[in-house]
Structure formats: C-alpha cells, structure tokens
Scaffold this motif. Structure first.
Motif, PDB file in Angstrom:
ATOM      1  N   ASP A  48      16.917   7.204  -0.814  1.00 31.85           N
ATOM      2  CA  ASP A  48      16.213   8.473  -1.000  1.00 31.85           C
ATOM      3  C   ASP A  48      14.895   8.194  -1.724  1.00 31.85           C
ATOM      4  O   ASP A  48      14.857   8.057  -2.951  1.00 31.85           O
ATOM      5  N   ARG A  50      12.570   9.967  -2.582  1.00 34.79           N
ATOM      6  CA  ARG A  50      12.170  10.965  -3.579  1.00 34.79           C
ATOM      7  C   ARG A  50      12.604  10.560  -4.991  1.00 34.79           C
ATOM      8  O   ARG A  50      12.072  11.067  -5.970  1.00 34.79           O
ATOM      9  N   PHE A  70       6.247  12.960   0.914  1.00 34.00           N
ATOM     10  CA  PHE A  70       7.426  12.389   1.550  1.00 34.00           C
ATOM     11  C   PHE A  70       7.522  12.968   2.951  1.00 34.00           C
ATOM     12  O   PHE A  70       7.352  14.171   3.149  1.00 34.00           O
ATOM     13  N   SER A  71       7.780  12.095   3.937  1.00 35.75           N
ATOM     14  CA  SER A  71       7.850  12.554   5.321  1.00 35.75           C
ATOM     15  C   SER A  71       8.892  11.730   6.070  1.00 35.75           C
ATOM     16  O   SER A  71       9.520  10.842   5.500  1.00 35.75           O
ATOM     17  N   ALA A  73      12.373  10.837   7.890  1.00 41.33           N
ATOM     18  CA  ALA A  73      13.772  11.124   7.577  1.00 41.33           C
ATOM     19  C   ALA A  73      13.932  11.465   6.095  1.00 41.33           C
ATOM     20  O   ALA A  73      13.133  11.022   5.256  1.00 41.33           O
ATOM     21  N   ASP A  74      14.955  12.243   5.768  1.00 39.20           N
ATOM     22  CA  ASP A  74      15.217  12.585   4.367  1.00 39.20           C
ATOM     23  C   ASP A  74      15.606  11.360   3.556  1.00 39.20           C
ATOM     24  O   ASP A  74      15.270  11.260   2.374  1.00 39.20           O
ATOM     25  N   ARG A  75      16.303  10.434   4.194  1.00 34.63           N
ATOM     26  CA  ARG A  75      16.734   9.202   3.527  1.00 34.63           C
ATOM     27  C   ARG A  75      17.023   8.135   4.560  1.00 34.63           C
ATOM     28  O   ARG A  75      17.213   8.438   5.729  1.00 34.63           O
ATOM     29  N   ALA A  79      12.472   7.080   6.539  1.00 30.63           N
ATOM     30  CA  ALA A  79      11.954   7.805   5.376  1.00 30.63           C
ATOM     31  C   ALA A  79      10.636   7.173   4.958  1.00 30.63           C
ATOM     32  O   ALA A  79      10.504   5.942   4.923  1.00 30.63           O
ATOM     33  N   TRP A  81       7.223   7.342   2.180  1.00 34.07           N
ATOM     34  CA  TRP A  81       6.637   7.785   0.909  1.00 34.07           C
ATOM     35  C   TRP A  81       5.182   7.342   0.919  1.00 34.07           C
ATOM     36  O   TRP A  81       4.893   6.154   1.010  1.00 34.07           O
ATOM     37  N   GLU A  96       7.691   2.621   4.002  1.00 34.12           N
ATOM     38  CA  GLU A  96       8.632   3.160   4.980  1.00 34.12           C
ATOM     39  C   GLU A  96       9.876   2.289   5.024  1.00 34.12           C
ATOM     40  O   GLU A  96       9.793   1.065   5.134  1.00 34.12           O
ATOM     41  N   TYR A 108      11.957  -2.555   3.661  1.00 36.27           N
ATOM     42  CA  TYR A 108      10.860  -1.605   3.824  1.00 36.27           C
ATOM     43  C   TYR A 108       9.565  -2.323   4.146  1.00 36.27           C
ATOM     44  O   TYR A 108       9.423  -3.523   3.897  1.00 36.27           O
TER      45      TYR A 108
END
Length: 136
Positions: A48, A50, A70-71, A73-75, A79, A81, A96, A108
């Motif tokens: 996540d 966030r 933040f865009s 997928a939610d997690r 996902a 940032w 990402e 990532y």
C-alpha cells in the motif's frame, strides 16, 4: 614547465577514461531489519504505497513543499506513487510496484524525472520463526 603540466593533464585525463571503462555502471545498496510480524503483515504495509510517506525517506520533513499523488491499483502490482517537490528537496519522481507477493515481498521501478535516473528496487521478506527479515 608548460610541457610537464600538459603531460600531467593528459595522464589525468587518460586515468579518468580508464576508470570510466572499468568502474561498475550499477550500485547496489541494502539494509535489513527483523520485524516481529509474519511476512503477510509486513507486506500489507509495503504493498500500500499510501503508507510509504509514514516510514520512507520521502517525507514532508525532508521537503515541506512536496505533494504526493497515488494512482493505478490501490495496492500491489500497478500501484503508483508520484511526487513533486523542490529541486533541492525531493524533486520530481515516480515509484510503481511491478511485483508483489505476501510471502516474498515487492519489486518496484523508481524514476527521478529531473535527471532521468532509474532505480529499480525490491523489498525482500524472509520468514524467520514468527518474525520477518526485511531487506530493502
């Protein structure tokens, strides 16, 4: 005297060229910590994005002018940032998640826009008798 200075400068330039050819073109930095939690619990925070401003190096404390978005997928995989900060602070960048597994960790892609630098990374989780070794 001028000839000696010129010879020294040429030798220094030659040394720089040789070092440029033999020096590695990648750098690997790792840090590990053991956390008293199962890998899936640690993964929940990693997947996540966030939660990352709460514990990563990219914080309001480091750059009070920074904004985050933040865009995707939610997690987990997809996902994203993104941040925009001061040139002498966080700058502009994007992270990402490209791989995500509750037992083994995440991978990532990290890109810093101002210089086009890419820094792929991963956070590896290893279960250890009810604890998790986390290596970033």
């Amino acid at each position: 005297m001028l000839k000696n200075i010129l010879i020294v400068l040429v030798l220094l330039l030659l040394a720089l060229v040789v070092v440029g050819f033999v020096a590695p073109n990648t750098i690997r930095v790792e840090r590990s910590v053991v956390i008293a939690a199962e890998p899936a619990a640690v993964h929940a925070s990693l997947a996540d994005l966030r939660t990352w401003p709460e514990w990563s190096a990219w914080t309001k404390e480091r750059d009070p002018s920074a904004t985050w978005e933040f865009s995707g997928a939610d997690r987990g995989v997809g996902a994203v940032w993104s941040w925009k900060g001061a040139d002498d602070g966080l700058g502009v960048g994007r992270l990402e998640i490209i791989r995500s597994d509750p037992q083994t960790g995440i991978a990532y892609d990290l890109v810093f826009d101002e210089n086009g630098m890419e820094a792929p990374g991963e956070v590896v989780l290893v279960s250890m008798d009810g604890q998790t070794q986390v290596t970033w």
